[in-house]
Design a protein around this motif. Structure first.
Motif, short mmCIF file in Angstrom:
data_model
loop_
_atom_site.label_atom_id
_atom_site.label_comp_id
_atom_site.label_asym_id
_atom_site.label_seq_id
_atom_site.Cartn_x
_atom_site.Cartn_y
_atom_site.Cartn_z
N HIS A 203 0.77 -1.19 -0.04
CA HIS A 203 0.18 0.04 -0.01
C HIS A 203 0.80 1.40 0.00
N ARG A 204 2.12 1.14 0.38
CA ARG A 204 2.82 2.33 0.20
C ARG A 204 4.32 2.08 -0.08
N ARG A 205 5.10 2.98 -0.99
CA ARG A 205 6.42 2.48 -0.98
C ARG A 205 7.37 3.18 0.26
N VAL A 206 8.05 2.45 0.95
CA VAL A 206 8.90 2.67 1.93
C VAL A 206 10.13 1.98 2.01
N PRO A 207 11.17 2.81 2.05
CA PRO A 207 12.59 1.98 1.97
C PRO A 207 12.52 0.92 3.14
N VAL A 208 13.09 -0.19 2.70
CA VAL A 208 13.46 -1.30 3.75
C VAL A 208 15.07 -1.52 3.63
N ILE A 209 15.57 -1.56 4.89
CA ILE A 209 16.83 -2.27 5.02
C ILE A 209 16.57 -3.62 5.86
N MET A 210 16.93 -4.71 5.07
CA MET A 210 16.66 -6.05 5.59
C MET A 210 17.64 -6.86 6.50
N LEU A 211 17.62 -7.32 7.55
CA LEU A 211 18.62 -7.71 8.36
C LEU A 211 18.55 -9.22 8.13
N THR A 212 19.56 -9.88 7.86
CA THR A 212 19.65 -11.38 7.84
C THR A 212 20.47 -11.98 8.52
N ALA A 213 20.31 -13.14 9.22
CA ALA A 213 21.66 -14.18 9.88
C ALA A 213 22.49 -14.76 9.15
N ARG A 214 22.57 -14.74 7.94
CA ARG A 214 23.45 -15.42 7.00
C ARG A 214 23.40 -14.85 5.60
N ASP A 215 24.91 -14.88 5.10
CA ASP A 215 25.07 -14.51 3.59
C ASP A 215 23.99 -15.02 2.55
N ASP A 216 23.85 -16.40 2.89
CA ASP A 216 23.00 -17.22 1.72
C ASP A 216 21.45 -16.74 2.04
N GLU A 217 21.24 -16.12 3.37
CA GLU A 217 19.70 -15.80 3.19
C GLU A 217 19.50 -14.53 2.37
N THR A 218 20.63 -13.77 2.48
CA THR A 218 20.50 -12.48 1.57
C THR A 218 20.45 -12.77 0.19
N ASP A 219 21.09 -13.97 -0.39
CA ASP A 219 21.03 -14.21 -1.81
C ASP A 219 19.69 -14.83 -2.15
N MET A 220 19.18 -15.51 -1.09
CA MET A 220 17.86 -16.16 -1.44
C MET A 220 16.96 -14.91 -1.41
N LEU A 221 17.03 -13.84 -0.49
CA LEU A 221 16.10 -12.84 -0.83
C LEU A 221 16.02 -11.92 -1.98
N ILE A 222 17.49 -11.66 -2.70
CA ILE A 222 17.67 -11.15 -3.82
C ILE A 222 16.80 -11.89 -4.94
N GLY A 223 17.15 -13.23 -4.99
CA GLY A 223 16.47 -14.07 -5.95
C GLY A 223 15.06 -13.94 -5.90
N LEU A 224 14.38 -14.02 -5.01
CA LEU A 224 13.01 -13.89 -4.74
C LEU A 224 12.33 -12.33 -5.12
N GLY A 225 13.31 -11.46 -5.30
CA GLY A 225 12.88 -10.11 -5.46
C GLY A 225 12.05 -9.31 -4.44
N VAL A 226 12.64 -9.52 -3.32
CA VAL A 226 11.78 -9.02 -2.16
C VAL A 226 12.27 -7.57 -2.19
N GLY A 227 11.03 -6.97 -1.82
CA GLY A 227 10.98 -5.23 -1.93
C GLY A 227 12.15 -4.51 -0.96
N ALA A 228 13.16 -5.14 -0.91
CA ALA A 228 14.17 -4.44 0.17
C ALA A 228 15.15 -3.60 -0.64
N ASP A 229 15.65 -2.55 -0.01
CA ASP A 229 16.33 -1.57 -0.59
C ASP A 229 17.94 -2.00 -0.30
N ASP A 230 18.30 -2.76 0.70
CA ASP A 230 19.53 -2.98 1.09
C ASP A 230 19.55 -4.26 1.96
N PHE A 231 20.44 -4.87 2.35
CA PHE A 231 20.52 -6.13 3.03
C PHE A 231 21.75 -5.94 3.97
N MET A 232 21.56 -6.35 4.96
CA MET A 232 22.94 -6.45 5.99
C MET A 232 22.74 -7.89 6.89
#
Ligand code: CA
Length: 236
Positions: free
Chosen positions: A76-105
């Protein structure tokens, strides 16, 4: 030092109280307004109530996870998101899914780095006007952040949009992975080139392979209708 004018409001979503407190107090000391939520449903309710300028969002949460929070909020609204993950492979998985986050840490991270990422993402969110760009069947509207392919809207994540836009604005020029990291992600780090490559792959899946040309050993360039071809019809 407090940011100029009205300070940005940041929603911190993290179920581990120690981490949530550490992030919140660091952000408050930087001059931001901070609201903390500790599970998925609370995050969605808090977003609706305080309308934050940015969300720092843990992936693994009670109730429902960060992916679902992102989906409900971005619906319902465009809001920037920085997603926190526990592991690098989670970040890869999220990028692959095209999750609407602006950045990952990936945890653990330094509060200083989180603040730098927040500033970069907020800067990108502000820098959103500009003329519409066109190439072949693709049209990019920086104002609405809408991309159409042959007149049909194509959903890109915020990061995918910024990647396409940066390449389009380079006007056929080649950008190295480091340049793209600095322009799109606002930082440089060792794992960066792989991040660029995965986003290029997902953009090609949505807009076709011709949208971005790989310039071997150099980087990427905007392809499509504006590409330069030599007499044999090969991309140069
Ligand atoms: Ca967690």
């Amino acid at each position: 030092m407090a940011p100029a004018s009205s300070p940005a409001h940041i929603l911190v979503v993290e179920d581990e109280a120690v981490i949530a407190d550490a992030i919140a107090s660091r952000l408050r000391s930087e001059g931001y307004n901070v609201t903390v939520a500790s599970d998925g449903p609370e995050a969605v309710a808090a977003e609706d109530e305080v309308r934050p300028d940015l969300i720092v969002l843990d992936l693994n949460l009670p109730g429902f996870d960060g992916i679902e929070v992102c989906r409900r909020v971005q619906g319902h609204r465009r809001v920037p998101v920085i997603m926190l993950t526990a592991r690098d492979d989670e970040t890869d998985m999220l990028i692959g899914l095209g999750v609407g986050a602006d950045d990952f840490m990936t945890k653990p991270f330094s509060p200083r780095e989180l603040v730098a990422r927040i500033k970069a993402v907020l800067r990108r969110a502000e820098h959103s006007a500009g003329p519409s760009l066109e190439s072949g069947a693709i049209q990019i509207d920086p104002k609405t952040r809408q991309v159409t392919l042959s007149g049909k809207p194509v959903h890109l994540t915020p990061t995918e949009f910024d990647l396409v836009r940066s390449l389009a604005e380079a006007d056929g020029g080649v950008l190295t992975r480091d340049q793209l990291l600095a322009m799109v992600w606002g930082y440089r780090d060792g794992s960066g080139p792989r991040t660029v490559d995965s986003h290029v792959r997902s953009v090609r899946r949505k807009l076709g392979d011709e949208i971005i040309r790989t310039i071997h050993g150099v980087g990427y360039a905007f392809g499509s209708g504006s590409q330069v071809v030599d007499e044999e019809g090969e991309n140069v």
